[in-house]
Design a protein around this motif. Structure first.
Motif, PDB file in Angstrom:
ATOM      1  N   LEU A  38       0.839  -1.187   0.000  1.00  0.00           N
ATOM      2  CA  LEU A  38       0.000   0.000   0.000  1.00  0.00           C
ATOM      3  C   LEU A  38       0.879   1.244   0.000  1.00  0.00           C
ATOM      4  N   ALA A  39       0.450   2.231  -0.750  1.00  0.00           N
ATOM      5  CA  ALA A  39       1.155   3.515  -0.797  1.00  0.00           C
ATOM      6  C   ALA A  39       0.289   4.574  -0.125  1.00  0.00           C
ATOM      7  N   LYS A  40       0.939   5.527   0.564  1.00  0.00           N
ATOM      8  CA  LYS A  40       0.222   6.580   1.270  1.00  0.00           C
ATOM      9  C   LYS A  40       0.726   7.933   0.796  1.00  0.00           C
ATOM     10  N   ARG A  41      -0.230   8.826   0.539  1.00  0.00           N
ATOM     11  CA  ARG A  41       0.100  10.195   0.176  1.00  0.00           C
ATOM     12  C   ARG A  41      -0.678  11.154   1.065  1.00  0.00           C
ATOM     13  N   PRO A  42      -0.104  12.304   1.396  1.00  0.00           N
ATOM     14  CA  PRO A  42      -0.824  13.249   2.257  1.00  0.00           C
ATOM     15  C   PRO A  42      -2.011  13.863   1.523  1.00  0.00           C
ATOM     16  N   ALA A  43      -3.051  14.128   2.274  1.00  0.00           N
ATOM     17  CA  ALA A  43      -4.268  14.761   1.759  1.00  0.00           C
ATOM     18  C   ALA A  43      -4.840  15.632   2.873  1.00  0.00           C
ATOM     19  N   ALA A  44      -5.823  16.436   2.541  1.00  0.00           N
ATOM     20  CA  ALA A  44      -6.438  17.313   3.534  1.00  0.00           C
ATOM     21  C   ALA A  44      -7.880  17.609   3.149  1.00  0.00           C
ATOM     22  N   LEU A  45      -8.708  17.736   4.206  1.00  0.00           N
ATOM     23  CA  LEU A  45     -10.102  18.129   4.037  1.00  0.00           C
ATOM     24  C   LEU A  45     -10.277  19.528   4.603  1.00  0.00           C
ATOM     25  N   LEU A  46     -10.699  20.459   3.773  1.00  0.00           N
ATOM     26  CA  LEU A  46     -10.976  21.824   4.206  1.00  0.00           C
ATOM     27  C   LEU A  46     -12.458  21.904   4.560  1.00  0.00           C
ATOM     28  N   LEU A  47     -12.736  22.030   5.869  1.00  0.00           N
ATOM     29  CA  LEU A  47     -14.120  22.043   6.327  1.00  0.00           C
ATOM     30  C   LEU A  47     -14.730  23.433   6.312  1.00  0.00           C
ATOM     31  N   ARG A  48     -13.929  24.431   6.567  1.00  0.00           N
ATOM     32  CA  ARG A  48     -14.436  25.801   6.528  1.00  0.00           C
ATOM     33  C   ARG A  48     -13.285  26.729   6.167  1.00  0.00           C
TER      34      ARG A  48
END
Length: 448
Positions: A38-48
């Protein structure tokens, strides 16, 4: 003036709701790298978005920098209850492919065996876990990143499944309530208009996994009238939509109630919401526990002569669960070496005794060494530690009396007083009886 005040209150309420909770959730995007890796890459959720505009994230792939549109408000509502000092939730993201429901009892949700065009395109599944909540979100991202002013991808939360009891600890024999709520917004306007007004049919599934085995507890498809498997172990679910808006978004409830839980019911519980071609799932942990009762024998006193060993002490630790994590300590409180010390002597534990309710009992044994006169008045204590108890545990104690050193106590004085009082009364009664007998004899002699 009244409408103005209402508008002001509404504006303040909206401002409070929008400003609550974290603005960005850091995630990991997990994908198959081939070869079983498995490979992992950074991500982000902008909620506001703050007043300064969209924060740029040059470290992220624009397709993994997601500005979340949450029509049902379920995600925002979850974070409004998130404590400020709590650690950030663990977040993972992966690709999702819409599928038909695999369970036979859920076939009625998808009478058409082919997926409609409304669910075509890219889908992402986001899973968040923390001590505060556990949730799963199906996101429908737009096809191309947007510039506003930073590169970001707009994604709509279509299905959110949430629990506020990710880990529940319940006393043995009590009822357990496992919280579950969900929210749904059709992915496209076309999907909304193609359906009948009102929320769509859904399926609710609760399964338990314990020691590698899966077990279906409850399944329901409210409103479809399908033949359902019988609920197990007395489980009851509150399976219903909370509202009946014509075009959504909609929220629902799938909370599970288990009566009088037993040890075999602990483990991981998988709660799944089935919608036509979409599924969302969260995992909850149920732990069963019962604190032990602690008593010490002989009690409340133990006697020994100087140079002799007191009798064996028996610490009864009864009706507790689980059996793991129990510790029995022996202490000597008071005496010549201070107020507290570890008790010396030979110690051992008995085997576990199992009860019909699933709890267990055992006994701890201590054979103290010979005592000295300086230990008179010291107290032997048995302290028990268990996951169901506070950090200090629970204890019981007995007092050591060294023969020949104990003066008369208050109880001894009261006993002597009562004995003397009884003896005095006895003597007076005997005197009255003797006087009566002598008087009777004299009366008889005079009569003759």
């Amino acid at each position: 003036m009244k409408p103005l005040s209402l508008l002001l209150a509404l504006a303040l309420g909206l401002g409070t709701a929008v400003s609550a909770g974290p603005a960005v959730i850091e995630c990991w995007f997990v994908e198959d790298a081939g070869g079983g890796r498995l490979a992992k890459r950074p991500a982000a959720l902008l909620l506001r978005q703050g007043p300064g505009g969209l924060p740029p994230r040059p470290d992220l792939d624009p397709e993994l920098y997601l500005k979340v549109h949450d029509p049902a408000g379920a995600l925002q509502a979850a974070f409004r209850r998130y404590p400020r000092n709590a650690p950030a939730p663990h977040c993972e993201m992966s690709r999702y492919v819409p599928l038909l429901a695999s369970a036979n009892w859920a076939k009625g949700l998808t009478p058409d065996q082919s997926c409609p065009r409304a669910v075509d395109g890219t889908w992402l599944m986001v899973s968040m876990s923390s001590p505060v909540f556990s949730l799963s979100i199906l996101l429908r991202p737009q096809s191309e990143p947007q510039r506003e002013p930073a590169l970001v991808t707009i994604a709509t939360a279509v299905l959110t499944v949430l629990t506020h009891t990710p880990t529940t600890r319940i006393q043995l024999g009590q009822d357990a309530l496992l919280d579950l709520s969900f929210a749904y917004m059709p992915p496209t306007p076309e999907a909304t208009t193609s359906l009948a007004p009102g929320p769509p049919p859904f399926g609710l599934e609760w399964r338990r996994q314990h020691q590698g085995k899966g077990h279906l507890l409850l399944a329901a498809t409210p409103g479809l009238g399908e033949q359902m498997p019988a609920a197990q172990e007395g489980a009851v679910a509150f399976a219903a939509w909370d509202d009946n808006e014509p075009w959504g978004p909609w929220t629902g409830n799938g909370t599970l109630w288990l009566p009088a839980v037993r040890p075999f019911q602990e483990g991981a519980y998988l709660a799944t919401i089935h919608l036509p071609y979409l599924q969302g799932q969260v995992t909850l942990e149920l732990a069963v526990q019962k604190p032990p009762k602690v008593s010490l024998m002989p009690a409340p006193l133990v006697w020994a002569a100087p140079g002799e060993a007191p009798p064996e002490l028996l610490c009864l630790v009864s009706h507790f669960y689980p059996s793991e994590g129990l510790e029995v300590e022996w202490e000597l409180r008071g005496g010549p070496e201070g107020s507290f010390q570890k008790a010396k002597g030979q110690r051992w534990l008995s085997a576990l005794h199992h009860h019909s309710d699933g709890s267990v009992s055992l006994s701890g044994h201590l054979q103290p060494p010979p005592v000295t006169s300086a230990q008179h008045g010291a107290r032997y204590a048995c302290r028990v530690h268990h996951p169901s108890l506070p950090a200090l545990g629970r204890s019981a104690e007995v007092t050591l009396e060294v023969a020949g050193l104990s003066g008369p106590s208050l109880e001894d004085g009261v006993g002597l007083f009562l004995s003397a009082f009884l003896l005095l009364g006895l003597f007076k009664a005997l005197g009255w009886a003797a006087a009566y007998l002598s008087t009777s004899k004299e009366s008889k002699k005079k009569a003759q």
